[in-house]
Design an enzyme around this catalytic site. Structure first.
Site, PDB file in Angstrom:
ATOM      1  N   LEU A 125      27.402  27.562  39.881  1.00  0.00           N
ATOM      2  CA  LEU A 125      28.462  27.522  40.881  1.00  0.00           C
ATOM      3  C   LEU A 125      28.383  28.722  41.812  1.00  0.00           C
ATOM      4  CD1 LEU A 125      31.128  26.159  41.882  1.00  0.00           C
ATOM      5  CD2 LEU A 125      32.331  27.702  40.321  1.00  0.00           C
ATOM      6  N   HIS A 131      33.944  38.939  35.372  1.00  0.00           N
ATOM      7  CA  HIS A 131      33.685  39.636  36.634  1.00  0.00           C
ATOM      8  C   HIS A 131      34.744  39.206  37.644  1.00  0.00           C
ATOM      9  CE1 HIS A 131      31.723  40.887  40.339  1.00  0.00           C
ATOM     10  NE2 HIS A 131      30.885  41.606  39.620  1.00  0.00           N
TER      11      HIS A 131
END
Length: 338
Positions: free
Chosen positions: A126, A230
């Protein structure tokens, strides 16, 4: 109009641009022309196959601006992780240690290399352009894959997983990698991720210790990375969490990022998407925003559309929307509210 469709070989230059812009840790999108070419060809072959059960197929999608023909994102489904070789990850489980003499018993968390997640469908690859972050088209890139699974259920497994990119600094420094993987590979985090994207995880798992790594023995900075996300991966996590995915006891080999898991039949976009038949005409008094897809294979298309939709009634789409979906009056479509 932005449309999600299967990748084509002509997309190679733009797909490499997306790979170059993608976050370190998205190993399934390497910045390597030949590897990306192979990925496109594998995807095209998968869409061409007439199959009755899930196998090693991969399905890669791109988000295209129909006006400029610019690609603004990509995403992928691997029908069966670990079909051709084990899909390695780290199992984060507690071990119980006890002393009868001292009457002491406590649990110690430990990481062990495993391939427990082989045999699950894997969402990966993605990436969304910075202009589309936190927009409806981010949802489209992620969730249209689920509508595709709903339309072609026999091609996929009974459970779906995805790995969310774990924490690393802006300079590409991963405290988890430095505390664990770097002891067994004389490689910085970004280089290890790059090699995994070009090859596979097998080389990494072969060199990792086959005995448990006790978490309390790691530096605190590395411990804090276990299951951490993240910042640029938070949106991907949030979208799938709303779909019913949950974290489990597995984390990524490289950066300790979390793995999400869901039973295929329980995923929101699969369980609650509606099927309708197209009625051509102007969209009047649009009351909701929807993800809309056809049920095609090679000609699969998905868009975001504002519609006036009533369950059980024909779905009115104007000419522009019909052209974007490559459908005509009477064709079946699938939709779910954003």
């Amino acid at each position: 109009m932005l449309v999600l469709r299967p990748v084509e070989l002509a997309d190679l230059p733009q797909l490499q641009r997306l790979a170059r812009e993608s976050l370190v840790g998205v190993t399934s999108l390497p910045d390597d022309r030949e590897r990306l070419r192979e990925k496109i060809l594998d995807s095209c072959a998968s869409f061409d196959k007439d199959i009755a059960a899930h196998g090693p197929e991969s399905y890669c999608f791109v988000l295209e601006d129909q006006t400029t023909r610019r690609l603004l994102g990509c995403s992928e489904i691997l029908a069966t992780a670990g079909f051709s070789e084990p899909f390695y990850s780290l199992r984060n489980r507690h071990f119980t240690s006890a002393s009868r003499e001292l009457n002491i018993e406590h649990d110690v968390p430990a990481l062990s290399v495993c391939h427990d997640l082989s045999g699950h469908t894997l969402l990966r690859g993605l990436h969304v352009d910075a202009t589309q972050v936190c927009s409806a088209h981010s949802e489209l890139l992620s969730r249209a894959r689920l509508l595709f699974i709903a339309a072609h259920a026999r091609r996929f497994c009974d459970a779906v997983i995805t790995e969310i990119v774990g924490y690393s600094s802006d300079e590409g420094h991963s405290p988890f990698w430095d505390a664990v993987g770097k002891h067994f590979f004389d490689l910085p985090y970004a280089e290890a991720e790059r090699l995994c994207g070009l090859q596979s995880r097998t080389f990494l798992a072969d060199l990792m210790p086959q005995y448990p790594i006790y978490v309390p023995m790691l530096p605190q900075e590395a411990q804090d990375c276990i299951g951490a996300i993240h910042p640029e991966g938070q949106e991907a996590f949030d979208i799938l969490e709303r779909e019913g995915f949950e974290t489990n006891s597995y984390v990524d080999l490289f950066d300790g990022g979390p793995t999400l898991y869901a039973r295929t039949s329980a995923i929101r976009s699969i369980a609650h998407s509606q099927r309708g038949v197209i009625s051509s005409g102007p969209v009047i008094d649009a009351r909701g925003r929807y993800l809309v897809s056809n049920d095609g294979l090679k000609d699969y298309r998905a868009i975001v559309a504002d519609l006036d939709y009533t369950a059980g009634q024909p779905v009115t789409l104007d000419t522009t929307l019909c052209e974007a979906l490559n459908v005509t009056t009477g064709c079946p479509i699938r939709l779910i509210a954003l």
